[in-house]
Design a protein around this motif. Structure first.
Motif, short mmCIF file in Angstrom:
data_model
loop_
_atom_site.label_atom_id
_atom_site.label_comp_id
_atom_site.label_asym_id
_atom_site.label_seq_id
_atom_site.Cartn_x
_atom_site.Cartn_y
_atom_site.Cartn_z
N GLY A 20 0.81 -1.21 0.00
CA GLY A 20 0.00 0.00 0.00
C GLY A 20 0.84 1.26 0.00
O GLY A 20 0.55 2.23 -0.71
N LYS A 21 1.93 1.23 0.76
CA LYS A 21 2.81 2.40 0.84
C LYS A 21 3.48 2.65 -0.50
O LYS A 21 3.60 3.80 -0.96
N LEU A 22 3.94 1.58 -1.17
CA LEU A 22 4.56 1.73 -2.47
C LEU A 22 3.59 2.34 -3.48
O LEU A 22 3.92 3.31 -4.19
N ILE A 23 2.38 1.80 -3.57
CA ILE A 23 1.44 2.28 -4.58
C ILE A 23 0.98 3.70 -4.26
O ILE A 23 0.81 4.53 -5.17
N LYS A 24 0.82 4.03 -2.99
CA LYS A 24 0.47 5.41 -2.65
C LYS A 24 1.59 6.37 -3.06
O LYS A 24 1.33 7.48 -3.51
N PHE A 84 8.56 2.68 -21.36
CA PHE A 84 9.59 2.42 -20.36
C PHE A 84 9.01 1.52 -19.27
O PHE A 84 7.92 1.78 -18.76
N LEU A 85 9.74 0.48 -18.92
CA LEU A 85 9.31 -0.51 -17.94
C LEU A 85 10.08 -0.30 -16.65
O LEU A 85 11.29 -0.55 -16.59
N ILE A 86 9.37 0.20 -15.64
CA ILE A 86 9.99 0.48 -14.34
C ILE A 86 9.77 -0.73 -13.43
O ILE A 86 8.64 -1.20 -13.25
N LEU A 87 10.84 -1.25 -12.86
CA LEU A 87 10.80 -2.47 -12.07
C LEU A 87 11.03 -2.12 -10.61
O LEU A 87 12.00 -1.44 -10.27
N ALA A 88 10.13 -2.60 -9.76
CA ALA A 88 10.23 -2.26 -8.34
C ALA A 88 9.86 -3.46 -7.48
O ALA A 88 8.92 -4.20 -7.79
N SER A 89 10.61 -3.68 -6.41
CA SER A 89 10.22 -4.68 -5.42
C SER A 89 8.98 -4.19 -4.68
O SER A 89 8.74 -2.99 -4.56
N ASN A 154 14.84 -1.30 -8.06
CA ASN A 154 14.61 0.10 -8.43
C ASN A 154 15.32 0.36 -9.76
O ASN A 154 16.44 0.87 -9.79
N ALA A 155 14.67 -0.02 -10.86
CA ALA A 155 15.31 0.08 -12.16
C ALA A 155 14.27 0.32 -13.25
O ALA A 155 13.07 0.15 -13.03
N VAL A 156 14.75 0.72 -14.43
CA VAL A 156 13.87 0.93 -15.58
C VAL A 156 14.63 0.55 -16.85
O VAL A 156 15.83 0.81 -16.96
#
Length: 321
Positions: A20-24, A84-89, A154-156
């Motif tokens: 929830g914190k990430l998406i907010k 652009f594809l942003i990759l996040a844990s 934390n990459a794209v």
């Protein structure tokens, strides 16, 4: 969203505490109107999926036994529409509202294939891991890095290049390093952006720390088969890193609070690395499940089968509400 510029792909498993914190944080980005969020979930048994869905994420579910880091990313990338594809844990969150802008700015250079951003810890991070973050993710940017190091927490990447070169689905980890190595061999550039900062929350048990470094070592041996990690390497690196961390802790006046944590973390880091490098056979399905999932989940799965810094940054995001 019909034509988003950015697709944020999140891999998750039982991340209700963090998702929830990430998406907010994503929803507060200055370019959020150009962003789509895709959650690739590998069998969460908590409220991860419902939380993410309520906050507007597109949900893609895969079976736990089908999971690998590379496969989950490929599935998310195929679903994505962005350039652009942003990759996040799932257990990270951006600090500033221009995170996406900063992460993607280096792509003005057509030769840049991948950008990765800074990572920092928080109050629950192990002391040794805080030192690793400082070493791996320094405070200065590098827009033409000559090594293949990067990190998909934390990459794209450019979607067009992913279509040419999908992630290796057989690796037990380090799919990011493998992709970066191969894309550099094609003549492309990797950039590091220090101002695209996220907080990376690791709340791992000792066994999970050992497990993480073991599977990364298995992957590293596959990527660089000539590399060796002997028992002497374990002894030497464990002791030298404990000593170095202890010196830092003395300097920070945290020696007595942190020394046991330092010894535990560094010992398990390099013992896991030793075990991974010296594994004789490739991991089978049982071992892969042990690597990726905690014990209580493996039990549930079996039952289910039987039963069914302000400078250069934008506005800091307020997570207090």
């Amino acid at each position: 969203m019909i034509n988003p510029l950015f697709s944020i792909i999140i891999r998750s498993f039982n991340e209700e505490k963090h998702i929830g914190k990430l998406i907010k944080g994503i929803r507060q980005q200055s370019v959020f109107n150009e962003v789509e969020i895709i959650l690739v979930d590998s069998g969460s048994t908590d409220n991860t999926v419902s939380i993410a869905s309520e906050l507007g994420a597109v949900i893609v579910s895969i079976m736990p036994e089908d999971f690998s880091f590379g496969r989950a990313l490929n599935i998310g990338c195929r679903k994505a529409k962005g350039k652009f594809l942003i990759l996040a844990s799932a257990h990270v969150y951006p600090i500033y509202d221009d995170w996406v802008e900063k992460m993607t700015a280096p792509f003005k250079n057509e030769k840049v294939a991948l950008v990765y951003g800074r990572q920092v810890g928080n109050e629950v991070s192990k002391y040794s891991e805080l030192l690793l973050f400082k070493k791996w993710f320094p405070a200065h940017s590098n827009y033409e890095q000559n090594i293949s190091f990067c990190n998909n927490a934390n990459a794209v990447i450019r979607r067009s290049l992913w279509e040419e070169l999908p992630y290796d689905e057989q690796l037990t980890g380090l799919e990011d390093l493998d992709w970066a190595t191969k894309i550099q061999e094609k003549g492309y550039v990797i950039a590091y952006e220090a101002f695209a900062a996220i907080v990376h929350v690791h709340e791992e048990t000792p066994s999970r720390i050992k497990n993480r470094y073991m599977r990364e070592a298995i992957a590293l041996k596959s990527i660089y088969p000539k590399e060796k990690f002997t028992l002497w390497s374990f002894i030497r690196l464990t002791n030298s890193n404990i000593w170095s961390d202890a010196v830092h802790a003395v300097h920070d006046r945290r020696f007595f609070q942190e020394i046991l944590s330092i010894i535990m973390f560094r010992t398990l880091q390099f013992w896991g690395t030793y075990l991974g490098y010296n594994m004789k056979s490739k991991p089978d399905e049982t071992l892969r499940m042990r690597m990726y999932y905690p014990n209580n989940f493996r039990k549930k799965l079996f039952q289910k089968r039987v039963d069914e810094s302000k400078m250069g940054f934008g506005q800091k995001i307020d997570y207090s509400e």
